[in-house]
Write an enzyme that holds these catalytic residues in place. Structure first.
Site, PDB file in Angstrom:
ATOM      1  N   CYS A  17     -58.240  -2.880 -23.696  1.00 33.67           N
ATOM      2  CA  CYS A  17     -58.371  -1.426 -23.837  1.00 33.67           C
ATOM      3  C   CYS A  17     -58.488  -1.067 -25.317  1.00 33.67           C
ATOM      4  CB  CYS A  17     -57.174  -0.728 -23.186  1.00 33.67           C
ATOM      5  SG  CYS A  17     -57.357   1.061 -23.150  1.00 33.67           S
TER       6      CYS A  17
ATOM      7  N   THR B 294     -47.587  18.191  -5.872  1.00 30.58           N
ATOM      8  CA  THR B 294     -48.540  18.645  -4.855  1.00 30.58           C
ATOM      9  C   THR B 294     -48.844  20.116  -5.066  1.00 30.58           C
ATOM     10  OG1 THR B 294     -49.007  18.823  -2.481  1.00 30.58           O
ATOM     11  CG2 THR B 294     -46.721  19.220  -3.174  1.00 30.58           C
TER      12      THR B 294
ATOM     13  N   THR C 199     -53.004  21.169  -1.348  1.00 32.10           N
ATOM     14  CA  THR C 199     -54.440  21.298  -1.097  1.00 32.10           C
ATOM     15  C   THR C 199     -55.046  19.909  -0.890  1.00 32.10           C
ATOM     16  OG1 THR C 199     -54.949  21.153  -3.461  1.00 32.10           O
ATOM     17  CG2 THR C 199     -54.667  23.359  -2.540  1.00 32.10           C
TER      18      THR C 199
END
Length: 544
Positions: free
Chosen positions: A182, A438, A441
Protein backbone atom coordinates in the site's frame (compact mmCIF):
# COMPACT_ATOMS: atom_id res chain seq x y z
CA UNK A 1 13.37 16.62 6.11
CA UNK A 2 13.29 16.69 2.32
CA UNK A 3 15.19 19.53 0.70
CA UNK A 4 12.68 22.29 0.16
CA UNK A 5 10.80 21.60 3.38
CA UNK A 6 13.57 22.26 5.91
CA UNK A 7 13.15 26.03 6.01
CA UNK A 8 9.33 25.93 5.87
CA UNK A 9 7.21 25.60 8.98
CA UNK A 10 3.80 24.25 8.04
CA UNK A 11 2.75 23.69 11.67
CA UNK A 12 1.40 27.23 12.11
CA UNK A 13 -1.29 26.51 9.50
CA UNK A 14 -2.82 23.91 11.84
CA UNK A 15 -3.61 26.55 14.48
CA UNK A 16 -7.20 27.55 15.19
CA UNK A 17 -5.98 31.14 15.63
CA UNK A 18 -6.31 33.11 12.34
CA UNK A 19 -3.42 35.47 13.19
CA UNK A 20 -1.06 32.50 13.76
CA UNK A 21 -2.09 31.07 10.40
CA UNK A 22 -1.60 34.46 8.72
CA UNK A 23 1.94 34.77 10.11
CA UNK A 24 2.77 31.23 8.93
CA UNK A 25 1.34 31.92 5.45
CA UNK A 26 3.41 35.11 5.09
CA UNK A 27 6.55 33.21 6.07
CA UNK A 28 5.75 30.48 3.49
CA UNK A 29 5.05 33.09 0.79
CA UNK A 30 8.42 34.79 1.43
CA UNK A 31 10.24 31.43 1.32
CA UNK A 32 8.59 30.57 -2.01
CA UNK A 33 9.46 33.98 -3.48
CA UNK A 34 13.10 33.62 -2.36
CA UNK A 35 13.18 30.24 -4.10
CA UNK A 36 11.76 31.66 -7.31
CA UNK A 37 14.36 34.45 -7.38
CA UNK A 38 17.10 31.83 -7.52
CA UNK A 39 15.48 30.27 -10.56
CA UNK A 40 16.27 32.99 -13.07
CA UNK A 41 19.53 31.85 -14.70
CA UNK A 42 21.13 34.08 -17.36
CA UNK A 43 20.65 33.75 -21.11
CA UNK A 44 17.49 31.67 -20.83
CA UNK A 45 19.28 28.59 -19.51
CA UNK A 46 17.12 26.01 -17.68
CA UNK A 47 16.91 26.47 -13.88
CA UNK A 48 19.11 24.20 -11.75
CA UNK A 49 17.33 20.87 -11.15
CA UNK A 50 18.02 20.70 -7.39
CA UNK A 51 16.50 24.14 -6.76
CA UNK A 52 13.53 23.27 -8.94
CA UNK A 53 12.92 19.99 -7.06
CA UNK A 54 12.80 21.83 -3.74
CA UNK A 55 10.42 24.49 -5.07
CA UNK A 56 8.21 21.89 -6.73
CA UNK A 57 7.71 20.11 -3.40
CA UNK A 58 6.66 23.40 -1.81
CA UNK A 59 4.26 24.15 -4.66
CA UNK A 60 2.72 20.64 -4.47
CA UNK A 61 2.14 21.15 -0.74
CA UNK A 62 0.50 24.52 -1.42
CA UNK A 63 -1.71 22.90 -4.06
CA UNK A 64 -2.87 20.36 -1.47
CA UNK A 65 -3.62 23.17 1.02
CA UNK A 66 -5.55 25.15 -1.60
CA UNK A 67 -7.88 22.16 -2.13
CA UNK A 68 -7.93 20.31 1.18
CA UNK A 69 -7.39 22.70 4.10
CA UNK A 70 -10.54 23.18 6.21
CA UNK A 71 -9.53 26.81 6.92
CA UNK A 72 -10.79 29.11 4.14
CA UNK A 73 -8.00 31.70 4.67
CA UNK A 74 -5.33 29.02 4.12
CA UNK A 75 -7.06 27.71 0.97
CA UNK A 76 -7.33 31.19 -0.53
CA UNK A 77 -3.82 32.36 0.39
CA UNK A 78 -2.26 29.11 -0.89
CA UNK A 79 -4.04 29.60 -4.22
CA UNK A 80 -2.86 33.24 -4.31
CA UNK A 81 0.79 32.19 -3.76
CA UNK A 82 0.52 29.61 -6.56
CA UNK A 83 -0.89 32.22 -8.97
CA UNK A 84 1.89 34.65 -8.02
CA UNK A 85 4.47 32.01 -8.91
CA UNK A 86 2.69 31.25 -12.19
CA UNK A 87 2.76 34.95 -13.12
CA UNK A 88 6.56 34.84 -12.83
CA UNK A 89 6.56 32.31 -15.66
CA UNK A 90 7.17 29.28 -13.43
CA UNK A 91 5.06 26.18 -14.01
CA UNK A 92 2.75 25.26 -11.09
CA UNK A 93 1.19 21.85 -10.38
CA UNK A 94 -2.40 20.77 -10.90
CA UNK A 95 -4.20 17.79 -9.35
CA UNK A 96 -4.29 14.46 -11.15
CA UNK A 97 -7.36 12.25 -11.08
CA UNK A 98 -10.84 13.18 -9.99
CA UNK A 99 -11.20 13.45 -6.24
CA UNK A 100 -10.35 11.31 -3.20
CA UNK A 101 -11.48 7.97 -4.72
CA UNK A 102 -11.04 6.27 -8.08
CA UNK A 103 -14.24 4.27 -7.48
CA UNK A 104 -16.63 6.99 -6.27
CA UNK A 105 -17.53 10.00 -8.46
CA UNK A 106 -16.11 13.21 -7.00
CA UNK A 107 -19.51 14.93 -7.07
CA UNK A 108 -20.82 12.38 -4.52
CA UNK A 109 -18.10 13.17 -1.96
CA UNK A 110 -18.39 16.12 0.44
CA UNK A 111 -16.34 19.06 -0.86
CA UNK A 112 -13.98 20.79 1.57
CA UNK A 113 -15.48 24.22 2.28
CA UNK A 114 -19.08 23.08 1.94
CA UNK A 115 -19.25 21.16 5.25
CA UNK A 116 -21.55 22.12 8.13
CA UNK A 117 -20.29 23.41 11.50
CA UNK A 118 -20.12 19.97 13.13
CA UNK A 119 -18.22 18.49 10.19
CA UNK A 120 -15.94 21.51 10.06
CA UNK A 121 -14.90 20.84 13.67
CA UNK A 122 -14.09 17.24 12.75
CA UNK A 123 -12.09 18.36 9.69
CA UNK A 124 -10.24 21.01 11.71
CA UNK A 125 -9.37 18.46 14.42
CA UNK A 126 -8.01 16.04 11.83
CA UNK A 127 -6.02 18.78 10.08
CA UNK A 128 -4.61 20.07 13.38
CA UNK A 129 -3.44 16.56 14.33
CA UNK A 130 -1.90 15.52 11.01
CA UNK A 131 -1.32 18.73 9.04
CA UNK A 132 -3.54 17.39 6.27
CA UNK A 133 -7.09 16.31 5.50
CA UNK A 134 -6.39 13.03 3.78
CA UNK A 135 -8.44 11.18 1.19
CA UNK A 136 -9.31 8.38 3.62
CA UNK A 137 -10.99 10.95 5.89
CA UNK A 138 -12.88 12.48 2.95
CA UNK A 139 -14.28 9.05 1.98
CA UNK A 140 -15.06 7.98 5.56
CA UNK A 141 -16.99 11.24 5.99
CA UNK A 142 -20.04 9.44 4.53
CA UNK A 143 -20.29 8.10 8.11
CA UNK A 144 -19.40 10.94 10.52
CA UNK A 145 -20.07 8.97 13.71
CA UNK A 146 -17.58 6.30 12.67
CA UNK A 147 -15.06 8.84 11.35
CA UNK A 148 -14.97 10.66 14.67
CA UNK A 149 -14.22 7.42 16.52
CA UNK A 150 -11.62 6.36 13.93
CA UNK A 151 -9.75 9.70 14.08
CA UNK A 152 -9.78 9.70 17.88
CA UNK A 153 -8.32 6.16 17.97
CA UNK A 154 -5.69 6.86 15.33
CA UNK A 155 -4.66 10.10 17.05
CA UNK A 156 -4.21 8.27 20.34
CA UNK A 157 -2.17 5.48 18.72
CA UNK A 158 0.15 7.84 16.87
CA UNK A 159 0.47 10.95 19.00
CA UNK A 160 -0.66 10.55 22.61
CA UNK A 161 1.30 9.08 25.53
CA UNK A 162 2.11 5.43 25.00
CA UNK A 163 4.82 2.79 25.38
CA UNK A 164 6.45 3.40 21.97
CA UNK A 165 8.35 6.52 20.80
CA UNK A 166 6.66 8.52 18.00
CA UNK A 167 9.10 7.56 15.23
CA UNK A 168 8.68 3.84 16.05
CA UNK A 169 4.92 4.21 15.68
CA UNK A 170 5.14 5.64 12.16
CA UNK A 171 7.81 3.13 11.16
CA UNK A 172 5.55 0.25 12.30
CA UNK A 173 2.76 1.85 10.21
CA UNK A 174 5.13 1.77 7.21
CA UNK A 175 6.02 -1.90 7.86
CA UNK A 176 2.35 -2.90 8.16
CA UNK A 177 1.14 -1.00 5.05
CA UNK A 178 4.09 -2.31 3.02
CA UNK A 179 3.01 -5.93 3.63
CA UNK A 180 -0.01 -5.15 1.41
CA UNK A 181 2.03 -3.04 -1.03
CA UNK A 182 0.00 0.00 0.00
CA UNK A 183 2.23 2.79 -1.29
CA UNK A 184 -0.48 5.34 -0.36
CA UNK A 185 -0.07 4.67 3.38
CA UNK A 186 3.68 4.06 3.10
CA UNK A 187 4.20 7.51 1.53
CA UNK A 188 2.10 9.26 4.20
CA UNK A 189 3.98 7.64 7.06
CA UNK A 190 7.40 8.13 5.51
CA UNK A 191 6.65 11.88 5.66
CA UNK A 192 5.30 11.60 9.22
CA UNK A 193 8.30 9.49 10.31
CA UNK A 194 10.70 12.18 9.07
CA UNK A 195 8.57 14.95 10.58
CA UNK A 196 8.89 13.48 14.10
CA UNK A 197 12.67 13.12 13.74
CA UNK A 198 12.99 9.55 12.40
CA UNK A 199 16.36 8.52 10.95
CA UNK A 200 16.17 8.69 7.11
CA UNK A 201 18.59 5.71 6.89
CA UNK A 202 15.88 3.40 8.23
CA UNK A 203 13.86 4.18 5.10
CA UNK A 204 16.52 2.57 2.87
CA UNK A 205 15.28 -0.84 3.98
CA UNK A 206 14.20 -2.81 7.04
CA UNK A 207 17.77 -4.08 7.47
CA UNK A 208 18.80 -0.48 8.31
CA UNK A 209 16.29 -0.19 11.17
CA UNK A 210 17.16 -1.22 14.76
CA UNK A 211 17.25 -4.98 15.39
CA UNK A 212 14.26 -4.59 17.71
CA UNK A 213 12.08 -3.42 14.79
CA UNK A 214 13.57 -6.00 12.42
CA UNK A 215 12.50 -8.69 14.91
CA UNK A 216 8.89 -7.48 14.54
CA UNK A 217 8.98 -8.44 10.84
CA UNK A 218 7.93 -12.06 11.38
CA UNK A 219 4.91 -11.11 13.51
CA UNK A 220 3.96 -8.44 10.94
CA UNK A 221 4.12 -11.04 8.15
CA UNK A 222 2.07 -13.75 9.86
CA UNK A 223 -0.45 -11.30 11.32
CA UNK A 224 -1.08 -9.70 7.90
CA UNK A 225 -1.51 -12.90 5.90
CA UNK A 226 -2.11 -15.97 8.13
CA UNK A 227 -2.89 -14.83 11.69
CA UNK A 228 -4.15 -18.30 12.70
CA UNK A 229 -0.49 -19.44 12.68
CA UNK A 230 0.55 -17.06 15.50
CA UNK A 231 1.74 -18.93 18.59
CA UNK A 232 3.05 -18.02 22.02
CA UNK A 233 6.53 -18.83 20.63
CA UNK A 234 6.27 -15.79 18.34
CA UNK A 235 5.53 -13.69 21.42
CA UNK A 236 8.28 -15.27 23.51
CA UNK A 237 10.85 -14.60 20.77
CA UNK A 238 10.09 -10.87 20.90
CA UNK A 239 9.92 -10.56 24.69
CA UNK A 240 13.14 -12.53 25.34
CA UNK A 241 15.51 -11.11 22.73
CA UNK A 242 18.06 -9.90 25.31
CA UNK A 243 19.07 -6.29 24.56
CA UNK A 244 16.53 -6.12 21.69
CA UNK A 245 13.57 -7.30 23.80
CA UNK A 246 10.12 -5.78 23.67
CA UNK A 247 8.17 -5.15 26.87
CA UNK A 248 4.61 -6.49 27.02
CA UNK A 249 3.21 -2.94 26.87
CA UNK A 250 5.35 -2.06 23.84
CA UNK A 251 4.33 -5.27 22.10
CA UNK A 252 0.61 -4.63 22.63
CA UNK A 253 1.07 -1.10 21.22
CA UNK A 254 2.90 -2.57 18.21
CA UNK A 255 0.25 -5.26 17.64
CA UNK A 256 -2.55 -2.68 17.71
CA UNK A 257 -0.62 -0.50 15.20
CA UNK A 258 0.05 -3.48 12.89
CA UNK A 259 -3.61 -4.56 12.88
CA UNK A 260 -4.77 -0.95 12.42
CA UNK A 261 -2.61 -0.45 9.33
CA UNK A 262 -3.23 -3.87 7.79
CA UNK A 263 -6.95 -3.05 8.01
CA UNK A 264 -6.47 0.51 6.76
CA UNK A 265 -4.66 -0.89 3.71
CA UNK A 266 -7.82 -2.94 3.07
CA UNK A 267 -9.92 0.23 3.22
CA UNK A 268 -7.50 2.12 0.96
CA UNK A 269 -7.70 -0.49 -1.79
CA UNK A 270 -11.35 -1.42 -1.15
CA UNK A 271 -12.53 2.17 -1.70
CA UNK A 272 -10.02 2.98 -4.47
CA UNK A 273 -8.37 5.79 -2.47
CA UNK A 274 -6.41 8.13 -4.78
CA UNK A 275 -2.88 9.37 -4.01
CA UNK A 276 -2.78 12.53 -1.90
CA UNK A 277 -2.49 15.70 -3.99
CA UNK A 278 1.00 16.55 -2.65
CA UNK A 279 2.36 12.96 -2.97
CA UNK A 280 3.68 11.09 -6.02
CA UNK A 281 0.84 10.38 -8.43
CA UNK A 282 -1.41 13.08 -6.96
CA UNK A 283 -0.27 16.03 -9.09
CA UNK A 284 1.54 16.88 -12.29
CA UNK A 285 3.45 19.88 -13.60
CA UNK A 286 2.49 19.05 -17.19
CA UNK A 287 -0.25 21.12 -18.85
CA UNK A 288 -3.63 19.41 -19.37
CA UNK A 289 -3.94 17.24 -22.47
CA UNK A 290 -6.64 17.91 -25.07
CA UNK A 291 -8.91 15.26 -23.59
CA UNK A 292 -8.31 16.64 -20.07
CA UNK A 293 -7.45 13.34 -18.42
CA UNK A 294 -4.22 11.43 -18.27
CA UNK A 295 -3.45 7.86 -19.25
CA UNK A 296 -3.34 6.78 -15.58
CA UNK A 297 -7.00 7.80 -15.23
CA UNK A 298 -7.95 5.69 -18.23
CA UNK A 299 -6.12 2.61 -16.98
CA UNK A 300 -7.76 3.03 -13.58
CA UNK A 301 -11.18 3.14 -15.22
CA UNK A 302 -11.58 6.61 -13.76
CA UNK A 303 -12.89 8.62 -16.67
CA UNK A 304 -16.20 10.10 -17.71
CA UNK A 305 -18.03 6.77 -17.56
CA UNK A 306 -18.33 6.84 -13.76
CA UNK A 307 -22.06 6.34 -13.90
CA UNK A 308 -21.83 3.34 -16.21
CA UNK A 309 -21.70 0.33 -13.90
CA UNK A 310 -20.22 -2.66 -15.71
CA UNK A 311 -19.51 -6.14 -14.48
CA UNK A 312 -17.77 -9.13 -16.05
CA UNK A 313 -20.93 -9.99 -17.96
CA UNK A 314 -21.06 -6.57 -19.63
CA UNK A 315 -23.61 -3.81 -19.16
CA UNK A 316 -26.12 -4.23 -16.37
CA UNK A 317 -29.60 -2.84 -16.73
CA UNK A 318 -31.20 -0.87 -13.90
CA UNK A 319 -34.04 -3.41 -13.70
CA UNK A 320 -31.58 -6.30 -13.12
CA UNK A 321 -29.89 -4.57 -10.22
CA UNK A 322 -33.27 -3.45 -8.84
CA UNK A 323 -34.35 -7.10 -8.83
CA UNK A 324 -31.17 -8.03 -6.88
CA UNK A 325 -32.19 -5.69 -4.03
CA UNK A 326 -35.74 -7.06 -3.96
CA UNK A 327 -34.44 -10.66 -3.93
CA UNK A 328 -32.02 -9.90 -1.08
CA UNK A 329 -34.78 -8.34 1.02
CA UNK A 330 -37.05 -11.32 0.37
CA UNK A 331 -34.29 -13.72 1.54
CA UNK A 332 -33.87 -11.69 4.72
CA UNK A 333 -37.62 -11.91 5.36
CA UNK A 334 -37.67 -15.70 4.79
CA UNK A 335 -34.64 -16.28 7.02
CA UNK A 336 -36.28 -14.30 9.80
CA UNK A 337 -39.39 -16.47 9.51
CA UNK A 338 -37.28 -19.65 9.63
CA UNK A 339 -35.47 -18.36 12.72
CA UNK A 340 -38.80 -17.73 14.41
CA UNK A 341 -40.14 -21.20 13.55
CA UNK A 342 -37.21 -23.47 14.33
CA UNK A 343 -33.68 -23.38 15.65
CA UNK A 344 -30.96 -25.69 14.31
CA UNK A 345 -29.17 -28.05 16.71
CA UNK A 346 -25.62 -27.33 17.89
CA UNK A 347 -24.32 -30.20 15.73
CA UNK A 348 -26.06 -28.80 12.67
CA UNK A 349 -24.70 -25.29 13.40
CA UNK A 350 -21.15 -26.66 13.74
CA UNK A 351 -21.55 -28.59 10.48
CA UNK A 352 -22.77 -25.47 8.63
CA UNK A 353 -19.74 -23.52 9.90
CA UNK A 354 -17.36 -26.19 8.53
CA UNK A 355 -19.17 -26.15 5.17
CA UNK A 356 -18.94 -22.34 4.93
CA UNK A 357 -15.28 -22.40 6.02
CA UNK A 358 -14.48 -24.93 3.24
CA UNK A 359 -16.50 -23.01 0.67
CA UNK A 360 -14.69 -19.75 1.51
CA UNK A 361 -11.48 -21.42 0.26
CA UNK A 362 -12.94 -21.65 -3.24
CA UNK A 363 -13.82 -17.98 -3.43
CA UNK A 364 -11.02 -16.13 -5.18
CA UNK A 365 -10.69 -13.19 -7.49
CA UNK A 366 -10.38 -13.76 -11.23
CA UNK A 367 -7.19 -11.70 -11.03
CA UNK A 368 -5.44 -14.22 -8.82
CA UNK A 369 -1.88 -13.96 -10.10
CA UNK A 370 0.79 -12.62 -7.77
CA UNK A 371 1.31 -8.86 -7.65
CA UNK A 372 5.03 -8.04 -7.53
CA UNK A 373 5.70 -5.28 -5.01
CA UNK A 374 7.66 -2.22 -6.10
CA UNK A 375 11.10 -1.73 -4.54
CA UNK A 376 10.13 1.49 -2.74
CA UNK A 377 7.53 -0.52 -0.80
CA UNK A 378 9.12 -4.00 -0.61
CA UNK A 379 12.27 -2.71 1.09
CA UNK A 380 10.21 -2.15 4.24
CA UNK A 381 9.56 -5.87 4.80
CA UNK A 382 11.20 -9.28 4.34
CA UNK A 383 10.04 -12.44 2.57
CA UNK A 384 8.13 -10.74 -0.26
CA UNK A 385 6.81 -14.08 -1.56
CA UNK A 386 4.85 -14.76 1.66
CA UNK A 387 1.15 -13.98 1.26
CA UNK A 388 -2.37 -15.13 2.09
CA UNK A 389 -3.06 -18.85 1.87
CA UNK A 390 -6.30 -20.53 2.96
CA UNK A 391 -5.79 -22.23 6.30
CA UNK A 392 -7.06 -25.66 5.19
CA UNK A 393 -5.07 -26.01 1.97
CA UNK A 394 -2.38 -28.64 1.36
CA UNK A 395 -3.63 -30.93 4.09
CA UNK A 396 -3.11 -28.34 6.84
CA UNK A 397 -5.74 -28.33 9.53
CA UNK A 398 -6.04 -25.31 11.78
CA UNK A 399 -8.24 -25.84 14.85
CA UNK A 400 -11.38 -23.70 14.88
CA UNK A 401 -11.04 -20.59 17.04
CA UNK A 402 -14.19 -20.65 19.19
CA UNK A 403 -15.27 -17.18 20.29
CA UNK A 404 -16.83 -18.76 23.35
CA UNK A 405 -13.30 -19.71 24.52
CA UNK A 406 -11.57 -16.40 23.76
CA UNK A 407 -13.44 -13.28 22.66
CA UNK A 408 -12.73 -9.57 22.36
CA UNK A 409 -15.33 -8.47 24.94
CA UNK A 410 -14.25 -10.82 27.75
CA UNK A 411 -10.55 -11.31 27.09
CA UNK A 412 -8.91 -9.13 24.42
CA UNK A 413 -10.40 -5.83 25.56
CA UNK A 414 -9.22 -6.16 29.16
CA UNK A 415 -5.72 -7.32 28.14
CA UNK A 416 -5.22 -4.32 25.83
CA UNK A 417 -6.61 -1.88 28.38
CA UNK A 418 -4.40 -3.27 31.12
CA UNK A 419 -1.16 -2.99 29.13
CA UNK A 420 -1.99 0.11 27.06
CA UNK A 421 -4.59 2.10 29.05
CA UNK A 422 -7.59 3.65 27.23
CA UNK A 423 -6.79 2.05 23.87
CA UNK A 424 -9.03 -0.96 24.54
CA UNK A 425 -11.92 1.44 25.18
CA UNK A 426 -11.28 3.38 21.96
CA UNK A 427 -11.01 0.25 19.81
CA UNK A 428 -14.08 -1.27 21.42
CA UNK A 429 -16.10 1.86 20.64
CA UNK A 430 -14.93 1.75 17.02
CA UNK A 431 -15.90 -1.93 16.67
CA UNK A 432 -19.35 -1.25 18.09
CA UNK A 433 -20.01 1.76 15.88
CA UNK A 434 -19.02 -0.09 12.69
CA UNK A 435 -21.03 -3.21 13.62
CA UNK A 436 -24.18 -1.38 14.77
CA UNK A 437 -24.12 1.51 12.30
CA UNK A 438 -27.38 1.70 10.35
CA UNK A 439 -29.62 4.24 8.70
CA UNK A 440 -32.33 1.57 8.25
CA UNK A 441 -32.02 1.84 4.49
CA UNK A 442 -31.14 -0.58 1.69
CA UNK A 443 -30.65 1.06 -1.71
CA UNK A 444 -34.01 2.74 -2.41
CA UNK A 445 -35.81 1.16 0.58
CA UNK A 446 -36.33 2.80 3.99
CA UNK A 447 -37.24 1.46 7.44
CA UNK A 448 -35.28 -1.78 6.89
CA UNK A 449 -33.69 -3.77 9.72
CA UNK A 450 -30.21 -4.53 8.29
CA UNK A 451 -28.81 -6.30 11.39
CA UNK A 452 -29.06 -9.76 9.79
CA UNK A 453 -27.06 -8.60 6.78
CA UNK A 454 -24.42 -6.81 8.86
CA UNK A 455 -23.94 -9.86 11.05
CA UNK A 456 -23.59 -12.13 7.99
CA UNK A 457 -20.82 -9.91 6.58
CA UNK A 458 -18.95 -9.73 9.92
CA UNK A 459 -19.25 -13.46 10.62
CA UNK A 460 -18.24 -14.41 7.06
CA UNK A 461 -14.97 -12.52 7.50
CA UNK A 462 -14.32 -14.22 10.84
CA UNK A 463 -15.24 -17.57 9.25
CA UNK A 464 -12.53 -17.00 6.59
CA UNK A 465 -10.11 -16.59 9.52
CA UNK A 466 -11.33 -19.81 11.17
CA UNK A 467 -13.28 -18.01 13.93
CA UNK A 468 -16.64 -19.51 14.91
CA UNK A 469 -19.65 -18.21 16.86
CA UNK A 470 -21.59 -21.11 18.40
CA UNK A 471 -24.86 -19.17 18.34
CA UNK A 472 -24.79 -18.26 14.64
CA UNK A 473 -26.34 -20.23 11.77
CA UNK A 474 -23.71 -20.09 9.01
CA UNK A 475 -26.30 -21.29 6.50
CA UNK A 476 -27.49 -17.65 6.40
CA UNK A 477 -24.26 -16.47 4.76
CA UNK A 478 -24.86 -18.32 1.49
CA UNK A 479 -28.41 -17.00 1.42
CA UNK A 480 -27.42 -13.35 1.88
CA UNK A 481 -24.02 -12.92 0.23
CA UNK A 482 -23.82 -13.68 -3.47
CA UNK A 483 -20.65 -14.80 -5.22
CA UNK A 484 -19.55 -11.39 -6.58
CA UNK A 485 -19.94 -9.92 -3.08
CA UNK A 486 -17.94 -12.77 -1.53
CA UNK A 487 -15.16 -12.24 -4.08
CA UNK A 488 -15.02 -8.56 -3.18
CA UNK A 489 -15.06 -9.26 0.59
CA UNK A 490 -12.33 -11.90 0.43
CA UNK A 491 -10.13 -9.78 -1.84
CA UNK A 492 -10.46 -6.64 0.32
CA UNK A 493 -9.77 -8.55 3.54
CA UNK A 494 -7.11 -11.05 2.43
CA UNK A 495 -5.35 -9.63 -0.67
CA UNK A 496 -6.45 -5.97 -0.84
CA UNK A 497 -3.73 -5.06 -3.37
CA UNK A 498 -5.73 -7.09 -5.96
CA UNK A 499 -9.00 -5.12 -5.64
CA UNK A 500 -10.22 -3.62 -8.93
CA UNK A 501 -12.92 -1.09 -9.81
CA UNK A 502 -14.71 -3.90 -11.65
CA UNK A 503 -15.03 -5.84 -8.38
CA UNK A 504 -16.31 -2.76 -6.56
CA UNK A 505 -18.87 -2.06 -9.30
CA UNK A 506 -20.06 -5.67 -9.60
CA UNK A 507 -21.51 -6.14 -6.09
CA UNK A 508 -24.72 -4.48 -4.81
CA UNK A 509 -25.11 -2.55 -8.05
CA UNK A 510 -28.20 -0.62 -6.96
CA UNK A 511 -26.76 0.42 -3.61
CA UNK A 512 -25.41 3.90 -2.88
CA UNK A 513 -21.67 4.56 -2.63
CA UNK A 514 -22.18 5.48 1.04
CA UNK A 515 -23.53 1.94 1.61
CA UNK A 516 -20.50 0.41 -0.11
CA UNK A 517 -18.20 2.52 2.09
CA UNK A 518 -20.18 1.23 5.09
CA UNK A 519 -19.47 -2.32 3.89
CA UNK A 520 -15.76 -1.46 3.86
CA UNK A 521 -15.97 -0.19 7.46
CA UNK A 522 -17.45 -3.55 8.48
CA UNK A 523 -14.71 -5.37 6.56
CA UNK A 524 -11.80 -3.48 8.13
CA UNK A 525 -13.12 -3.67 11.69
CA UNK A 526 -13.97 -7.39 11.43
CA UNK A 527 -10.51 -8.00 9.98
CA UNK A 528 -8.79 -5.96 12.70
CA UNK A 529 -10.70 -7.82 15.42
CA UNK A 530 -9.81 -11.21 13.91
CA UNK A 531 -6.09 -10.35 13.81
CA UNK A 532 -6.21 -8.96 17.35
CA UNK A 533 -7.94 -12.10 18.67
CA UNK A 534 -5.17 -14.38 17.38
CA UNK A 535 -2.35 -12.10 18.58
CA UNK A 536 -3.86 -11.39 21.99
CA UNK A 537 -4.69 -15.06 22.54
CA UNK A 538 -1.01 -15.88 21.89
CA UNK A 539 0.08 -13.16 24.35
CA UNK A 540 -2.36 -14.51 26.96
CA UNK A 541 -1.00 -18.04 26.49
CA UNK A 542 2.53 -16.74 26.91
CA UNK A 543 1.56 -14.93 30.11
CA UNK A 544 -0.11 -18.01 31.58
Amino acid sequence: MAEGDSEVRWDGLCSRDPSTRETALDSIRQTVLRRTEGLRPPDGLPPPAVSLDGLNRLLAHLLMLSKRCPFKDVREKSEFILKSVQELGIRIPRPLGHGPSRFIPEKEILQVGSEDAQMHTLFADSFAALGRLDNITLVMVFHPQYLESFLKTQHYLLQMDGPLPLHYRHYIGIMAAARHQCSYLVNLHVNDFLHVGGDPKWLNGLENAPQKLQNLGELNKVLAHRPWLITKEHIEGLLKAEEHSWSLAELVHAVVLLTHYHSLASFTFGCGISPEIHCDGGHTFRPPSVSNYCICDITNGNHSMDEMQVNSAGNVSVSDSFFEVEALMEKMRQLQECRDEEEASQEEMASRFEIEKRESMFVFSSDDEEVTPARDVSRHFEDTSYGYKDFSRHGMHVPTFRVQDYCWEDHGYSLVNRLYPDVGQLIDEKFHIAYNLTYNTMAMHKDVDTSMLRRAIWNYIHCMFGIRYDDYDYGEINQLLDRSFKVYIKTVVCTPEKVTKRMYDSFWRQFKHSEKVHVNLLLIEARMQAELLYALRAITRYMT
